[in-house]
Structures are given as C-alpha cells and as structure tokens.
Design a protein around this motif. Structure first.
Motif, PDB file in Angstrom:
ATOM      1  N   LEU A   1      28.282   2.032  39.509  1.00  0.00           N
ATOM      2  CA  LEU A   1      28.426   2.934  38.377  1.00  0.00           C
ATOM      3  C   LEU A   1      29.894   3.236  38.091  1.00  0.00           C
ATOM      4  O   LEU A   1      30.703   3.382  39.020  1.00  0.00           O
ATOM      5  CB  LEU A   1      27.688   4.245  38.643  1.00  0.00           C
ATOM      6  N   ALA A   2      30.219   3.327  36.795  1.00  0.00           N
ATOM      7  CA  ALA A   2      31.558   3.685  36.350  1.00  0.00           C
ATOM      8  C   ALA A   2      31.441   4.414  35.020  1.00  0.00           C
ATOM      9  O   ALA A   2      30.406   4.361  34.350  1.00  0.00           O
ATOM     10  CB  ALA A   2      32.442   2.443  36.201  1.00  0.00           C
ATOM     11  N   VAL A   3      32.518   5.103  34.646  1.00  0.00           N
ATOM     12  CA  VAL A   3      32.555   5.776  33.351  1.00  0.00           C
ATOM     13  C   VAL A   3      33.853   5.409  32.657  1.00  0.00           C
ATOM     14  O   VAL A   3      34.871   5.108  33.308  1.00  0.00           O
ATOM     15  CB  VAL A   3      32.453   7.308  33.485  1.00  0.00           C
ATOM     16  N   GLY A   4      33.821   5.420  31.330  1.00  0.00           N
ATOM     17  CA  GLY A   4      35.006   5.143  30.542  1.00  0.00           C
ATOM     18  C   GLY A   4      35.104   6.108  29.379  1.00  0.00           C
ATOM     19  O   GLY A   4      34.090   6.519  28.810  1.00  0.00           O
ATOM     20  N   LEU A   5      36.330   6.490  29.029  1.00  0.00           N
ATOM     21  CA  LEU A   5      36.573   7.380  27.893  1.00  0.00           C
ATOM     22  C   LEU A   5      37.616   6.743  26.995  1.00  0.00           C
ATOM     23  O   LEU A   5      38.651   6.263  27.472  1.00  0.00           O
ATOM     24  CB  LEU A   5      37.056   8.748  28.372  1.00  0.00           C
ATOM     25  N   GLU A   6      37.331   6.742  25.691  1.00  0.00           N
ATOM     26  CA  GLU A   6      38.217   6.119  24.705  1.00  0.00           C
ATOM     27  C   GLU A   6      38.517   7.129  23.610  1.00  0.00           C
ATOM     28  O   GLU A   6      37.600   7.682  22.997  1.00  0.00           O
ATOM     29  CB  GLU A   6      37.546   4.882  24.115  1.00  0.00           C
ATOM     30  N   ALA A   7      39.809   7.376  23.360  1.00  0.00           N
ATOM     31  CA  ALA A   7      40.240   8.315  22.327  1.00  0.00           C
ATOM     32  C   ALA A   7      41.165   7.592  21.360  1.00  0.00           C
ATOM     33  O   ALA A   7      42.130   6.940  21.780  1.00  0.00           O
ATOM     34  CB  ALA A   7      40.951   9.514  22.949  1.00  0.00           C
ATOM     35  N   SER A   8      40.878   7.713  20.059  1.00  0.00           N
ATOM     36  CA  SER A   8      41.633   6.981  19.040  1.00  0.00           C
ATOM     37  C   SER A   8      42.189   7.924  17.989  1.00  0.00           C
ATOM     38  O   SER A   8      41.701   9.049  17.802  1.00  0.00           O
ATOM     39  CB  SER A   8      40.742   5.934  18.344  1.00  0.00           C
ATOM     40  N   LYS A   9      43.193   7.443  17.261  1.00  0.00           N
ATOM     41  CA  LYS A   9      43.746   8.119  16.084  1.00  0.00           C
ATOM     42  C   LYS A   9      43.796   7.123  14.949  1.00  0.00           C
ATOM     43  O   LYS A   9      44.454   6.097  15.040  1.00  0.00           O
ATOM     44  CB  LYS A   9      45.159   8.634  16.364  1.00  0.00           C
ATOM     45  N   ILE A  10      43.028   7.403  13.866  1.00  0.00           N
ATOM     46  CA  ILE A  10      43.092   6.567  12.680  1.00  0.00           C
ATOM     47  C   ILE A  10      44.445   6.773  12.030  1.00  0.00           C
ATOM     48  O   ILE A  10      44.873   7.914  11.803  1.00  0.00           O
ATOM     49  CB  ILE A  10      41.949   6.914  11.707  1.00  0.00           C
ATOM     50  N   ILE A  11      45.139   5.690  11.695  1.00  0.00           N
ATOM     51  CA  ILE A  11      46.534   5.772  11.303  1.00  0.00           C
ATOM     52  C   ILE A  11      46.754   6.600  10.039  1.00  0.00           C
ATOM     53  O   ILE A  11      47.632   7.449   9.981  1.00  0.00           O
ATOM     54  CB  ILE A  11      47.127   4.355  11.132  1.00  0.00           C
TER      55      ILE A  11
END
Length: 248
Positions: free
Chosen positions: A113-123
């Motif tokens: 098991l693993a977890v991932g977090l992704e945070a983005s900024k639309i330009i």
C-alpha cells in the motif's frame, strides 16, 4: 542490426534501484530510491469522441517530471505540463507538485500500500486541482497487479458551480516476458470529468481499456506505452500515452 538491438535489450542485467513504471496510467508500488533523481517525459495523444474541442478531434498533452527520492519510502516530483489542441499552439497548462509514500517494503504486507498527493496550479486561472491517490499492488511471481483509487477536487476563485469530487480509477496487470520486457493490460476512467475543458457531461462515466508494453534496455532508461480504447460513450475514442524514464 535488428538482431543486435534485440540482444542488447534482452541481455541487459537486471537492476533493482529504480522507479520503473510498466503501466502509464496506474502508479505502482515503487518510489524513487532515496538520494537519486530521475526525469520522466510523458506524451499523451487523444482522439476525442463526439464534439471535438474547437473543432479538432486530436489533442496532445506533454509532461516533464523531475522526481527525487527524499527517503527510502518517500519521493517528491516537480512537473511542468503543456497542452496542444489540433494544430494550435503548444501552451503551458499547469505546474504540479506530487509526492508519494509507501508504508513498507515490497511483499512485507499481504497487499503493498502507498498513497500519493498531487497539487496543481492552472497557469492562466485561479484554479488549484488536487488529487489524492491510494495505491495497492501485489506481485505473483512474474505477474504484477496494481490498482489506484483517485479523488479529484478543485479550489480557487475561478472554480464555478457547486463543490464536487470526481472519483477515478486506474488498474493494470503485467507479465514479465523477460527481465527487461513486460506486457499486459490497463484500464482507467472516472465517474465525472476532471478536465477543465471538453465535451463530456459532468455526470458521465468514462472508461477505457487497452494493452501496455514496457521495455527497460538499461538500468538508466525505460519506456512504457499504453493504447487505450473507450468502452463508454463519455470516454475518448482512443488514447496513446508513452512514458520515457531516465535515471540521472
């Protein structure tokens, strides 16, 4: 010449310390080894079903990811994403920061098991997409199984409508036909539409499935390709995604 290339690919020694991805939509259990860095180049070509955006059915996404292993079980990535519609200009779409953490070494638990977090900024907009990914995987001799559950949300002044979470999935299975070559199948989709633009209704379910092939000629270089075909009306007719990884 072809015979020489085949011998090089099949005769290369096996390596253990690398974040090789044999699936392009589904994250597997490995993370970037501690203290090492890799560069991943993504290319996605989509044939949009039904109403094409701006009259162009073909759309392209490009992604440059620099990944570094912070600790034995923890890595972080900085990503630059670009997009192109038809013959239009290639534009900078978003900047993204991702991080993954795996809870144990491979095969220590019944399911890895693993977890991932992704945070983005639309330009060009005040929109901040976030994605939480839960990763489960298991090896059975030469067979690798992996599945991801994904939750996508958006924040920001330019987000319109009520707050809504879009749930997605990605799953795949590969078989090691050789130490350096894996082949299999992958499926992916979502219960809404996490894209900022597009013809799909928000409540539509999109699902795609197709074959995947991964080749790692050396300990510093690997390529994986998935060809997905839409199995629901909301899915793209066809999508090709290729990943190229370079260990620095």
């Amino acid at each position: 010449m072809r015979a020489l290339v085949v011998l090089v690919v099949l005769g290369a020694p096996t390596f253990a310390a690398a974040d090789v991805r044999s699936l392009t939509r589904t994250y597997e259990y490995s993370t970037q080894p501690e203290g090492t860095t890799s560069v991943q180049l993504w290319h996605t070509a989509r044939r949009v079903s039904g109403n094409a955006i701006d009259g162009f059915p073909d759309q392209f996404d490009y992604r440059v990811e620099v990944e570094h292993g912070l600790l034995e079980h923890w890595d972080v990535s900085v990503i630059t994403e670009l997009a192109q519609v038809g013959r239009g200009a290639l534009v900078l779409d978003r900047m993204t920061l991702t991080s993954r953490y795996r809870f144990a070494d491979r095969a220590e638990w019944p399911v890895d098991l693993a977890v991932g977090l992704e945070a983005s900024k639309i330009i060009d907009r005040s929109i901040y997409p976030l994605a939480l990914r839960v990763i489960a995987a298991r090896d059975f001799d030469r067979v690798m199984l992996a599945a991801n559950g994904i939750v996508n949300v958006r924040f920001g002044a330019d987000v319109t409508g009520d707050f809504e979470a879009v749930f997605g999935w990605a799953a795949g299975a590969t078989y090691a036909v050789h130490d350096r070559v894996r082949a299999g199948v992958e499926t992916y989709g979502e219960t809404g539409d996490s894209r900022l633009d597009g013809p799909r209704p928000q409540d539509a379910v999109s699902a795609s499935v197709g074959p995947v092939l991964s080749v790692a000629p050396t300990s510093k270089f690997w390529i994986s390709v998935t060809v997905g075909f839409g199995v629901t009306d909301a899915a793209d007719d066809a999508t090709v995604r290729g990943l190229l990884g370079i260990e620095l």
